[in-house]
Write a protein that holds these residues in place. Structure first.
Motif, PDB file in Angstrom:
ATOM      1  N   GLU A   1       0.851  -1.183   0.000  1.00 35.62           N
ATOM      2  CA  GLU A   1       0.000   0.000   0.000  1.00 35.62           C
ATOM      3  C   GLU A   1       0.889   1.236   0.000  1.00 35.62           C
ATOM      4  O   GLU A   1       1.862   1.302   0.754  1.00 35.62           O
ATOM      5  CB  GLU A   1      -0.886   0.008   1.244  1.00 35.62           C
TER       6      GLU A   1
ATOM      7  N   SER B   1       1.936   0.018   8.998  1.00 32.76           N
ATOM      8  CA  SER B   1       2.439   1.342   8.636  1.00 32.76           C
ATOM      9  C   SER B   1       3.149   1.937   9.848  1.00 32.76           C
ATOM     10  O   SER B   1       2.874   1.561  10.991  1.00 32.76           O
ATOM     11  CB  SER B   1       1.304   2.268   8.181  1.00 32.76           C
TER      12      SER B   1
ATOM     13  N   ALA C   1       2.635  -0.875   4.300  1.00 32.20           N
ATOM     14  CA  ALA C   1       2.172   0.423   3.828  1.00 32.20           C
ATOM     15  C   ALA C   1       3.271   1.438   4.073  1.00 32.20           C
ATOM     16  O   ALA C   1       3.893   1.441   5.141  1.00 32.20           O
ATOM     17  CB  ALA C   1       0.893   0.833   4.550  1.00 32.20           C
TER      18      ALA C   1
END
Length: 299
Positions: free
Chosen positions: A9, A227, A248
């Motif tokens: 991502e 993330s 991500a």
């Protein structure tokens, strides 16, 4: 045993300005253009915030949000993952209004949206001054608000994604799954925070990651992303790749001055190289959709 392919991502702009990185996109054309470039390098999913095209100020303008998805769908099969703008919109109804409107047209309907599973302080700490830069910022997400968001976006064909910042978020996600607000495979994202963000959630370390994973329910079918906010994500992302998770990354989360201030596409390329060196190939958007339980690509 063959390892599951890695989904990447790109978190393309957040609320960050170009004072942090010159590569932060503002306009729909810039956001979509960078997203497609990242897709070419191996990204399957793009998370974005609408911004004023001239000033970069955060925006709730549905036309800006919709234009990004329309442009991305014209040139790629990327999974689209716009924000709800929760940090600037106080009510659950306001947070989902642009998603409901975008979903009316297949050309602008996003695939999924983030649902932050907590209420917390959002104050930044300055260790050099031994003081908080702010000390009154509260991020409000009552259970009623989160329920409304999940029910509303699901009703218009958009998948809610559980965004987990702490162990309580893991437990709340499990409750939402039992209530039918989420379904398996349960697409979720774990967020870790570097030192300026001590009040937000777990530290940006592999120990911080595994503290969350340790509380996942047994036999959970929860494909998860990692993330990192406010610091170099690569050490923790390596732990996520090794542990079977997905990743991500983006210049808005950290400018990566130590790497020469790379672009979003350059960060994606680094992740691809790291993953392959660790024995994991990269998933296409079609493969990612299947793993995440998302409907097929709709142009």
């Amino acid at each position: 045993m063959t390892k599951q392919k890695l989904i990447i991502e790109v978190r393309i702009n957040e609320g960050t300005t170009r004072d942090s990185s010159p590569h932060v996109p503002y306009s729909p054309a810039e956001i979509a253009g960078q997203a497609v470039e990242c897709w070419r390098q191996g990204a399957s999913l793009v998370h974005y915030h609408a911004r004023d095209p001239e000033t970069g100020a955060q925006s709730a303008d549905v036309d800006l949000y919709a234009d990004v998805v329309r442009r991305i769908k014209q040139d790629s099969d990327l999974i689209t993952f716009p924000t709800l703008g929760a940090s600037m919109l106080p009510t659950a109804e306001e947070r989902v209004a642009h998603i409901v409107e975008m979903a009316k047209d297949p050309a602008t309907r996003p695939d999924c949206v983030p649902v932050d599973m907590l209420t917390t302080n959002l104050d930044r700490y300055d260790a050099r001054r031994r003081a908080f830069i702010s000390d009154e910022r509260v991020y409000l997400n009552t259970t009623k608000m989160l329920t409304h968001v999940c029910e509303t976006v699901s009703a218009v064909g958009v998948q809610p994604v559980s965004m987990i910042w702490n162990i309580a978020g893991v437990r709340l996600t499990e409750a939402f799954l039992e209530m039918g607000l989420y379904k398996e495979p349960l697409f979720c994202e774990l967020t870790l925070f570097a030192d300026p963000f001590v009040s937000y959630g777990h530290p940006a370390t592999i120990r911080g990651l595994h503290a969350l994973l340790d509380f996942f329910p047994a036999r959970a079918n929860w494909p998860w992303f990692l993330s990192v906010i406010g610091g170099n994500a690569f050490p923790a992302l390596a732990g996520a790749i090794e542990s079977g998770g997905h990743v991500a990354i983006g210049v808005a989360d950290h400018p990566y001055q130590e790497l020469g201030v790379p672009t979003n596409a350059e960060l994606v390329t680094r992740v691809v190289e790291m993953a392959r060196s660790m024995g994991r190939e990269v998933a296409t958007p079609a493969e990612a959709r299947e793993m995440l339980g998302l409907p097929g690509y709709e142009s």
